[in-house]
Design an enzyme around this catalytic site. Structure first.
Site, PDB file in Angstrom:
ATOM      1  N   LYS A 181       0.873  -1.180   0.000  1.00 20.58           N
ATOM      2  CA  LYS A 181       0.000   0.000   0.000  1.00 20.58           C
ATOM      3  C   LYS A 181       0.912   1.233   0.000  1.00 20.58           C
ATOM      4  O   LYS A 181       1.399   1.671   1.028  1.00 20.58           O
ATOM      5  CB  LYS A 181      -0.906  -0.004   1.235  1.00 20.58           C
ATOM      6  N   GLU A 256       8.361   2.441  11.492  1.00 20.57           N
ATOM      7  CA  GLU A 256       9.364   3.510  11.450  1.00 20.57           C
ATOM      8  C   GLU A 256       8.595   4.819  11.427  1.00 20.57           C
ATOM      9  O   GLU A 256       7.968   5.184  10.430  1.00 20.57           O
ATOM     10  CB  GLU A 256      10.246   3.354  10.208  1.00 20.57           C
ATOM     11  N   CYS A 290      12.273  11.391   8.268  1.00 18.53           N
ATOM     12  CA  CYS A 290      12.214  11.225   9.724  1.00 18.53           C
ATOM     13  C   CYS A 290      13.577  11.384  10.375  1.00 18.53           C
ATOM     14  O   CYS A 290      13.658  11.597  11.585  1.00 18.53           O
ATOM     15  CB  CYS A 290      11.629   9.857  10.061  1.00 18.53           C
ATOM     16  N   GLU A 387       7.830  17.347  15.217  1.00 18.52           N
ATOM     17  CA  GLU A 387       8.352  17.104  13.875  1.00 18.52           C
ATOM     18  C   GLU A 387       7.707  18.068  12.882  1.00 18.52           C
ATOM     19  O   GLU A 387       6.484  18.153  12.792  1.00 18.52           O
ATOM     20  CB  GLU A 387       8.081  15.657  13.466  1.00 18.52           C
TER      21      GLU A 387
END
Length: 501
Positions: A181, A256, A290, A387
């Site tokens: 996906k 992750e 990230c 973030e």
């Protein structure tokens, strides 16, 4: 066979080797983030499509058409695929740059390495040995690695092929079947990759492709009872939801998730190295990674000099057409991301952060933001903790090692950090005290298929790449062999001592 997509791009589902529209008939637009223009459509899968794809993958797994092949044959097919991948690499460069907006120089440098991932895991499948376990008594105990079954691989928009390859290569090398996906924003190169796998000889049903929104197709995949393992790359909150859904079926997870990377610059490092390394860490991929160097910690004795030099570096970064080799900074992925990031920049100013460079949208029709740096930032502020996922970094001073570690570790995340120093002892000492899954010394953002990739704390669980990832796509089976040639009668009346276990 059609391998290369044709513009405008039509991205179907691929289930059991057949390209098909979604049963709902619903399609979504694919947007070029550099222009805001629609460049194609993708079939948006619903739950029925997900069920169909998982069923196809389960049938393929149980039939042994892939899991039952010898490891040598699977390795041959993966190596054949790696050759086809390399032969088509120019198409991958162009299409990934078009679809996610990364400058072509970045895309080329990243994707060129990916065939190596499939060759590495093919080689690991051929060479990874099982264990013989010493036990008491006349027994031989050994282990076998058994593939898990159907694995769901959910990737993000920022590095579509790299993130997929980190898990697809070991999943296939160990004999699993998969349902992929991709992000609904960047599905084009994944379609090309799945077509090449079929051309290389991967049997129908082994690799299936589902497109669509995460809240529908992704959620249906995460909660499906026949999924044995889920690999997800994305935000921490969505990762938490996927982990909870997987737990209902005891599916293994590799997640992750978010990060707030620290770049720690000591005063003994060459200033040019520090400036170049920090800029690379902060702005590669437009900061949409990230492991982005989102917090640059600079020893106070060189802080002012670093700020002055870094300002010039940030202001020199060229924004423009990602297809132009001279472009150094591409757009963020969407108008929604751009607006969210600009809102964070406004709040950072209101919270007292000082703007060093950038700070606003860049000219152009797409979703561009200037390379941006703040300084004198409160480590506990929103911009110091959360973030951003954009071309934004913050610079903070520290006094000594203890102070640097306090600031660096003072976050909910624990994915990646880097240490910049010429002192070898200090480099190892600081690295050993950083609560991050990956630490680079005098470098940043380096990846190899042999090295484990993943984080601590809210940055996720499990590891991608390396032996660790390879083993996490299988379960150990222990086989115990009685070598004595004797089976004792447990139920005799001799009264002699017997061994139960």
């Amino acid at each position: 066979m059609t391998v290369k997509p044709v513009e405008p791009f039509d991205v179907p589902l691929i289930i059991d080797g057949k390209e098909t529209p979604a049963t709902s008939g619903h399609n979504m637009n694919i947007i070029n983030p550099a222009t805001g223009a629609v460049i194609g459509t993708l079939a948006a899968a619903g739950e029925a499509d997900v069920n169909h794809a998982v069923e196809a993958a389960r049938r393929a797994f149980e039939s042994g058409v892939w899991s039952g092949l010898s490891v040598h044959e699977r390795a041959r097919i993966l190596n054949r695929f790696a050759d086809l991948f390399e032969a088509s690499i120019e198409d991958f460069y162009r299409l990934e740059t078009l679809n996610n907006g990364r400058p072509v120089t970045e895309t080329r440098a990243q994707i060129a390495r990916l065939p190596q991932f499939y060759r590495y895991f093919a080689a690991l499948a051929l060479t990874r040995r099982s264990d013989v376990i010493p036990v008491e008594g006349p027994y031989l105990v050994y282990t076998q690695r058994v593939p898990l079954g159907v694995c769901a691989l959910m990737t993000s928009f920022n590095h579509p092929l790299m993130i997929l390859s980190k898990s697809l290569a070991p999943a296939l090398a160990t004999g699993n079947t998969v349902v992929i996906k991709p992000s609904e924003q960047t599905p084009i190169t994944t379609l090309l990759l799945v077509r090449l796998l079929k051309q290389a000889g991967v049997p129908d049903g082994v690799v299936n492709l589902i497109n669509g929104e995460g809240r529908e197709a992704g959620a249906a995949l995460a909660r499906h009872p026949d999924i044995a393992k889920i690999v997800f790359t994305g935000g921490t909150e969505v990762g938490r939801q996927i982990g909870a859904a997987a737990a209902q079926n005891f599916a293994v997870t590799t997640l992750e998730l978010g990060g707030k990377g620290a770049v720690i610059v000591f005063d003994d490092i060459d200033m040019d190295r520090a400036i170049n390394g920090a800029a690379f860490a902060a702005f590669i991929g437009a900061g949409q990674t990230c492991v982005c160097g989102a917090r640059i910690l600079v020893q106070r004795s060189i802080y002012e000099r670093f700020l002055e030099r870094f300002r010039g570096k940030v202001q020199s970064i060229r924004t423009g057409d990602p297809a132009d080799p001279k472009t150094q900074l591409g757009p963020v992925i969407s108008a929604r991301s751009r607006d969210r990031i600009l809102g964070m920049l406004d709040r950072a100013r209101n919270d007292g952060a000082k703007l060093l460079a950038g700070g606003k949208a860049a000219p152009g029709d797409g979703f561009f933001i200037e390379a941006t740096a703040f300084y004198d930032v409160d480590p506990d502020s929103e911009i110091g903790q959360d973030e951003v996922f954009g071309p934004v970094t913050v610079i903070m001073p520290f006094d000594d090692e203890a102070d640097a570690l306090r600031i660096a570790n003072g976050t909910q995340f624990g994915l990646a950090a880097s240490v910049w120093t010429n002192d070898v002892a200090r480099a190892h000492r600081v690295a050993s005290k950083l609560t991050f899954g990956m630490v680079w010394v005098n470098d940043h953002h380096r990846l190899d298929p042999a090295s484990p990739w993943g984080g601590f704390k809210q940055s996720g669980v499990g590891r991608e790449t390396g032996i660790e990832s390879f083993d996490q796509f299988s379960e150990p089976r222990a086989v115990t062999v009685n070598t004595s040639g004797v089976t004792h009668d447990w139920y005799d009346d001799s009264g002699q001592p017997k061994r139960l276990n």
